[in-house]
Write a protein that holds these residues in place. Structure first.
Motif, PDB file in Angstrom:
ATOM      1  N   MET A   1       5.429  -4.752  -7.511  1.00 23.44           N
ATOM      2  CA  MET A   1       5.738  -3.486  -6.921  1.00 23.44           C
ATOM      3  C   MET A   1       6.925  -3.704  -5.867  1.00 23.44           C
ATOM      4  SD  MET A   1       3.593  -0.492  -5.150  1.00 23.44           S
ATOM      5  CE  MET A   1       2.598  -0.378  -6.495  1.00 23.44           C
ATOM      6  N   VAL A   2       7.787  -2.686  -5.820  1.00 28.92           N
ATOM      7  CA  VAL A   2       8.959  -2.645  -4.740  1.00 28.92           C
ATOM      8  C   VAL A   2       8.218  -2.565  -3.350  1.00 28.92           C
ATOM      9  CG1 VAL A   2      11.075  -1.612  -3.982  1.00 28.92           C
ATOM     10  CG2 VAL A   2      10.521  -1.788  -6.558  1.00 28.92           C
ATOM     11  N   ARG A   3       8.715  -3.386  -2.559  1.00 28.93           N
ATOM     12  CA  ARG A   3       8.139  -3.257  -1.193  1.00 28.93           C
ATOM     13  C   ARG A   3       9.006  -2.393  -0.216  1.00 28.93           C
ATOM     14  NH1 ARG A   3       5.264  -6.930   1.727  1.00 28.93           N
ATOM     15  NH2 ARG A   3       5.581  -6.665   4.205  1.00 28.93           N
ATOM     16  N   ILE A   4       8.237  -1.427   0.525  1.00 26.86           N
ATOM     17  CA  ILE A   4       8.700  -0.455   1.156  1.00 26.86           C
ATOM     18  C   ILE A   4       8.750  -0.617   2.599  1.00 26.86           C
ATOM     19  CG2 ILE A   4       8.973   2.272   1.399  1.00 26.86           C
ATOM     20  CD1 ILE A   4       9.593   1.218  -1.425  1.00 26.86           C
ATOM     21  N   SER A   5       9.840  -0.447   3.345  1.00 24.84           N
ATOM     22  CA  SER A   5       9.852  -0.704   4.913  1.00 24.84           C
ATOM     23  C   SER A   5      10.255   0.857   5.651  1.00 24.84           C
ATOM     24  CB  SER A   5      10.555  -1.647   5.182  1.00 24.84           C
ATOM     25  OG  SER A   5      10.428  -2.948   4.994  1.00 24.84           O
ATOM     26  N   VAL A   6       9.530   1.404   6.597  1.00 25.62           N
ATOM     27  CA  VAL A   6       9.875   2.417   7.174  1.00 25.62           C
ATOM     28  C   VAL A   6      10.580   2.014   8.591  1.00 25.62           C
ATOM     29  CG1 VAL A   6       9.235   4.417   8.343  1.00 25.62           C
ATOM     30  CG2 VAL A   6       8.146   3.901   6.299  1.00 25.62           C
ATOM     31  N   VAL A   7      11.596   2.466   9.090  1.00 29.44           N
ATOM     32  CA  VAL A   7      12.148   2.168  10.129  1.00 29.44           C
ATOM     33  C   VAL A   7      12.496   3.367  11.277  1.00 29.44           C
ATOM     34  CG1 VAL A   7      13.011   0.061   9.196  1.00 29.44           C
ATOM     35  CG2 VAL A   7      14.831   1.936   9.504  1.00 29.44           C
ATOM     36  N   ALA A   8      12.478   3.116  12.355  1.00 25.37           N
ATOM     37  CA  ALA A   8      12.837   4.241  13.208  1.00 25.37           C
ATOM     38  C   ALA A   8      13.468   3.640  14.551  1.00 25.37           C
ATOM     39  CB  ALA A   8      11.678   4.995  13.455  1.00 25.37           C
ATOM     40  N   SER A  28       0.382   9.547   2.085  1.00 21.54           N
ATOM     41  CA  SER A  28      -0.357   9.118   1.056  1.00 21.54           C
ATOM     42  C   SER A  28       0.207   8.080   0.225  1.00 21.54           C
ATOM     43  CB  SER A  28      -0.218  10.575   0.005  1.00 21.54           C
ATOM     44  OG  SER A  28       1.195  11.007  -0.049  1.00 21.54           O
ATOM     45  N   ARG A  29       1.516   7.744   0.528  1.00 22.69           N
ATOM     46  CA  ARG A  29       1.846   6.359   0.150  1.00 22.69           C
ATOM     47  C   ARG A  29       2.235   5.634   1.420  1.00 22.69           C
ATOM     48  NH1 ARG A  29       4.026   1.671  -0.622  1.00 22.69           N
ATOM     49  NH2 ARG A  29       5.396   1.054  -2.530  1.00 22.69           N
ATOM     50  N   THR A  30       1.421   4.785   1.464  1.00 22.94           N
ATOM     51  CA  THR A  30       1.282   3.716   2.791  1.00 22.94           C
ATOM     52  C   THR A  30       2.512   2.812   2.695  1.00 22.94           C
ATOM     53  OG1 THR A  30      -0.883   3.896   2.890  1.00 22.94           O
ATOM     54  CG2 THR A  30       0.238   2.328   4.295  1.00 22.94           C
ATOM     55  N   PRO A  31       3.487   2.813   3.751  1.00 21.56           N
ATOM     56  CA  PRO A  31       4.589   2.020   3.748  1.00 21.56           C
ATOM     57  C   PRO A  31       3.848   0.532   3.786  1.00 21.56           C
ATOM     58  CG  PRO A  31       4.245   2.904   5.866  1.00 21.56           C
ATOM     59  CD  PRO A  31       3.252   3.528   4.942  1.00 21.56           C
ATOM     60  N   ASP A  32       4.579  -0.481   3.162  1.00 23.45           N
ATOM     61  CA  ASP A  32       4.180  -1.883   3.523  1.00 23.45           C
ATOM     62  C   ASP A  32       4.506  -2.413   4.659  1.00 23.45           C
ATOM     63  OD1 ASP A  32       3.693  -2.617   0.650  1.00 23.45           O
ATOM     64  OD2 ASP A  32       5.742  -1.695   0.411  1.00 23.45           O
ATOM     65  N   GLU A  33       5.331  -1.676   5.515  1.00 18.88           N
ATOM     66  CA  GLU A  33       5.508  -2.400   6.795  1.00 18.88           C
ATOM     67  C   GLU A  33       6.373  -1.083   7.551  1.00 18.88           C
ATOM     68  OE1 GLU A  33       8.110  -5.629   7.715  1.00 18.88           O
ATOM     69  OE2 GLU A  33       9.739  -4.782   6.304  1.00 18.88           O
ATOM     70  N   ALA A  74      16.252  -3.047  13.305  1.00 19.01           N
ATOM     71  CA  ALA A  74      15.233  -2.591  12.859  1.00 19.01           C
ATOM     72  C   ALA A  74      15.360  -3.130  11.219  1.00 19.01           C
ATOM     73  CB  ALA A  74      14.778  -1.262  13.003  1.00 19.01           C
ATOM     74  N   ILE A  75      16.332  -2.679  10.534  1.00 17.95           N
ATOM     75  CA  ILE A  75      16.478  -2.684   9.140  1.00 17.95           C
ATOM     76  C   ILE A  75      16.884  -4.124   8.805  1.00 17.95           C
ATOM     77  CG2 ILE A  75      18.069  -2.444   7.254  1.00 17.95           C
ATOM     78  CD1 ILE A  75      18.750   0.479   8.619  1.00 17.95           C
ATOM     79  N   ALA A  76      17.626  -5.316   9.655  1.00 15.65           N
ATOM     80  CA  ALA A  76      17.584  -6.538   9.419  1.00 15.65           C
ATOM     81  C   ALA A  76      16.267  -7.256   9.447  1.00 15.65           C
ATOM     82  CB  ALA A  76      18.438  -7.102  10.453  1.00 15.65           C
ATOM     83  N   ALA A  77      15.391  -6.712  10.310  1.00 13.92           N
ATOM     84  CA  ALA A  77      14.239  -7.506  10.253  1.00 13.92           C
ATOM     85  C   ALA A  77      13.173  -7.041   9.354  1.00 13.92           C
ATOM     86  CB  ALA A  77      13.574  -6.983  11.952  1.00 13.92           C
ATOM     87  N   ALA A  78      13.626  -5.848   8.663  1.00  9.64           N
ATOM     88  CA  ALA A  78      12.511  -5.344   7.667  1.00  9.64           C
ATOM     89  C   ALA A  78      12.800  -6.024   6.396  1.00  9.64           C
ATOM     90  CB  ALA A  78      12.909  -4.003   7.407  1.00  9.64           C
ATOM     91  N   ARG A  79      11.549  -6.340   5.742  1.00 16.41           N
ATOM     92  CA  ARG A  79      11.471  -7.323   4.551  1.00 16.41           C
ATOM     93  C   ARG A  79      11.373  -6.365   3.285  1.00 16.41           C
ATOM     94  NH1 ARG A  79       6.172 -10.329   6.235  1.00 16.41           N
ATOM     95  NH2 ARG A  79       5.660  -8.247   7.062  1.00 16.41           N
ATOM     96  N   GLY A  80      11.542  -4.864   3.247  1.00 22.07           N
ATOM     97  CA  GLY A  80      11.343  -4.380   2.194  1.00 22.07           C
ATOM     98  C   GLY A  80      12.891  -4.138   1.599  1.00 22.07           C
ATOM     99  N   GLU A  81      12.671  -3.966   0.142  1.00 23.64           N
ATOM    100  CA  GLU A  81      13.861  -3.739  -0.803  1.00 23.64           C
ATOM    101  C   GLU A  81      14.322  -2.498  -0.489  1.00 23.64           C
ATOM    102  OE1 GLU A  81      12.946  -4.961  -4.733  1.00 23.64           O
ATOM    103  OE2 GLU A  81      11.497  -6.062  -4.011  1.00 23.64           O
ATOM    104  N   ARG A 155      18.581   1.606  -0.598  1.00 25.75           N
ATOM    105  CA  ARG A 155      18.013   0.003  -1.078  1.00 25.75           C
ATOM    106  C   ARG A 155      18.788  -1.012   0.209  1.00 25.75           C
ATOM    107  NH1 ARG A 155      15.753  -0.123  -5.750  1.00 25.75           N
ATOM    108  NH2 ARG A 155      16.082   1.476  -7.008  1.00 25.75           N
ATOM    109  N   LYS A 156      18.138  -1.692   0.715  1.00 23.40           N
ATOM    110  CA  LYS A 156      18.727  -2.577   1.810  1.00 23.40           C
ATOM    111  C   LYS A 156      19.927  -3.119   1.441  1.00 23.40           C
ATOM    112  CE  LYS A 156      17.134  -6.186   5.080  1.00 23.40           C
ATOM    113  NZ  LYS A 156      16.036  -6.899   5.460  1.00 23.40           N
TER     114      LYS A 156
END
Length: 337
Positions: A1-8, A28-33, A74-81, A155-156
């Protein structure tokens, strides 16, 4: 499954950070991080972030950074695709992330998705503010909608390809980023159900500062020349010309103000009539009176802010040409025409 990161990004959001965190926890769709960059809060925001245990949260302390710099960190540190971006001061619909991700799942070639935002007013003044400054879904042309980074996903690798958010801009940075993605990859997919609720400014002073900064960002990035030119021509040319004509030619020329006022306020009042449901008539009358004042105040803020940004741009480009023989403002994203 594709990994999802939420950043702010946040800074001194102690009064509102709870709404954002609660709505992230209720997705309802929990972010991976979740990765949040703090630009130097001094009001307890960091304490609230560090205490969060309901979902995986990484906090990046980046005092002195602007919004673009914070987002890029934040995006650079995120691991999500896939990166889903939101902002401080908002409340997310429980299905926000699920709807934002749907175009990626249905069409694997999707690169970027635009969500939407709706007003979340707490007072009659904020209802009038929302009606005056925030668009409705019916106002949007999906193929030319430039999403706010309150509600957007991409997409990252696309973020990397366009050089990230423009760190030389402190406001309007999300528009310049949108333009870069659009130029490289085409229109955003539109997910109007991916809604965040945004509280309008709570005072005329805060609103003036917001729109001054937006217009200063327009001037820095050389955005919307025609739109700003029309505003100056209207206030500095058409308005005094009608006054002169009504005094020297015929008083009926003053009726032009009525036509102009109708065109100027038609959309805000149309939105207001849908937003004020449930409010008593005395408060509705206050809202009716606030709308033209807010509109004029915002235009004044823009007319002051835009040349300030334009002067910054002229000075910067002059220095850049002198030192480097180039007009380039950012190594990977050039907004110049």
């Amino acid at each position: 499954m594709v990994r999802i990161s939420v950043v702010a990004t946040v800074k001194n959001e102690a009064s509102s950070i709870g709404r954002l965190l609660d709505s992230l926890a209720a997705q309802s769709r929990t972010p991976d991080e979740v990765v949040i960059a703090d630009g130097g809060s001094t009001d307890g925001t960091l304490d609230r972030l560090r205490a969060e245990r309901r979902f995986p949260l990484t906090v990046i302390e980046a005092p002195g950074t602007n919004i673009s710099q914070g987002r890029n960190r934040a995006i650079a540190a995120a691991r999500g695709e896939i990166i889903a971006v939101t902002d401080a001061g908002v409340r997310l619909h429980p299905d926000w992330l699920r709807h934002l991700l749907r175009p990626f799942e249905e069409r694997p070639e999707t690169v970027a998705v635009a969500g939407f935002f709706l007003p979340d007013p707490f007072t009659p003044f904020e209802v009038a503010m929302a009606a005056t400054v925030l668009p409705e879904r019916r106002d949007i042309r999906p193929d030319r909608f430039w999403p706010s980074s309150r509600s957007v996903a991409f997409r990252k690798w696309a973020w990397e390809a366009v050089g990230g958010y423009p760190e030389w801009l402190d406001y309007c940075e999300d528009l310049v980023f949108d333009f870069a993605l659009y130029e490289r990859f085409g229109p955003f997919a539109f997910a109007p159900e991916a809604v965040v609720y945004f509280r309008p400014r709570q005072s005329m002073r805060a609103f003036f500062l917001q729109y001054y900064r937006y217009a200063r960002g327009d001037g820095k990035a050389d955005l919307w020349r025609l739109r700003h030119a029309v505003r100056y021509a209207t206030y500095l040319g058409l308005v005094p010309a009608l006054a002169l004509l009504s005094l020297q030619v015929h008083p009926a020329c003053a009726l032009g103000y009525l036509l102009g006022g109708f065109l100027y306020l038609r959309a805000p009042y149309r939105r207001l009539f849908r937003l004020w449901e449930g409010y008593p008539w005395p408060e509705r009358l206050h809202m009716l009176a606030w709308v033209p004042l807010i509109r004029l105040w915002g235009d004044l803020a823009k007319m002051i802010g835009y040349p300030v940004g334009g002067l910054w741009r002229w000075r910067h480009l002059r220095g850049t040409r002198r030192l480097h023989g180039s007009t380039r403002l950012a190594p990977a994203m050039d907004p110049l025409p």
